[in-house]
Design a protein around this motif. Sequence first.
Motif, short mmCIF file in Angstrom:
data_model
loop_
_atom_site.label_atom_id
_atom_site.label_comp_id
_atom_site.label_asym_id
_atom_site.label_seq_id
_atom_site.Cartn_x
_atom_site.Cartn_y
_atom_site.Cartn_z
N ARG A 1 -3.60 88.62 -78.98
CA ARG A 1 -3.18 89.51 -80.06
C ARG A 1 -4.34 90.38 -80.55
N ASP B 1 -2.66 83.87 -85.79
CA ASP B 1 -2.04 85.14 -85.45
C ASP B 1 -0.62 85.21 -85.96
N GLY B 2 0.02 84.04 -86.04
CA GLY B 2 1.42 84.00 -86.44
C GLY B 2 1.76 82.75 -87.22
N LEU C 1 4.40 87.41 -86.70
CA LEU C 1 2.97 87.67 -86.81
C LEU C 1 2.54 87.78 -88.26
N GLU D 1 -3.59 82.95 -78.60
CA GLU D 1 -2.80 83.02 -79.83
C GLU D 1 -2.72 81.65 -80.49
#
Length: 203
Positions: free
Chosen positions: A38, A55-56, A91, A136
């Motif tokens: 990402r 990232d999420g 995200l 990620e």
Amino acid sequence: MGKIHKVEKLTDNRFVNLYHVDATSVHNTPVSYYVASRAKDTESMKIKTRVNKPDGVIIYSIYGEKKDKVVLIRQFRYTIGDYIYEFPAGLVEPGEDFHDGAVREMYEETGLKFEPLEVNPAFEKPFFPTIGLTDESCAAVYGYASGEISKAAQEDSEEIEVVLADRDEVKRILREENVAIPCAYMLMHFLRDKDPFAFLQEL
């Protein structure tokens, strides 16, 4: 430990990019490795920063007065050309606290209001769901959802059905459907524990 010599960005896309890693293994063997990330550039990758910011978010949410349903989404994924059951997720935006990101993503994907629980940080630290393919990491956020399902805030690129699954439906889903692995493991907790969040008291 292996040695990384060079990291090169190969694509320039909005949400995810491909990077090539030139390295040498601990056995002094040349390694050519490809990583999806990402990160916007090589300097922002975890391979460079060594900082594990999520990232999420992945949202494990319980719904209903009896707290007997779990909020799932059934989403079409191009990676498999089929539908898969997942938790609502998304995200984290730059500068956004991931708990706030969970509230936002829950609303955008389901139309539901989400109230996160305060938990031991060990349960919500960012983990790596597919480390062989990507750097990620995602933080898990736990809580309760309420309100009415709506698709009004979903993006046109998404194909999402919201599912409020009781334990019988969860059993069927695990037996018969495609399920994302972080979701599958938590659904196994949901089946076993009268209080779905009992495990959060373990640390």
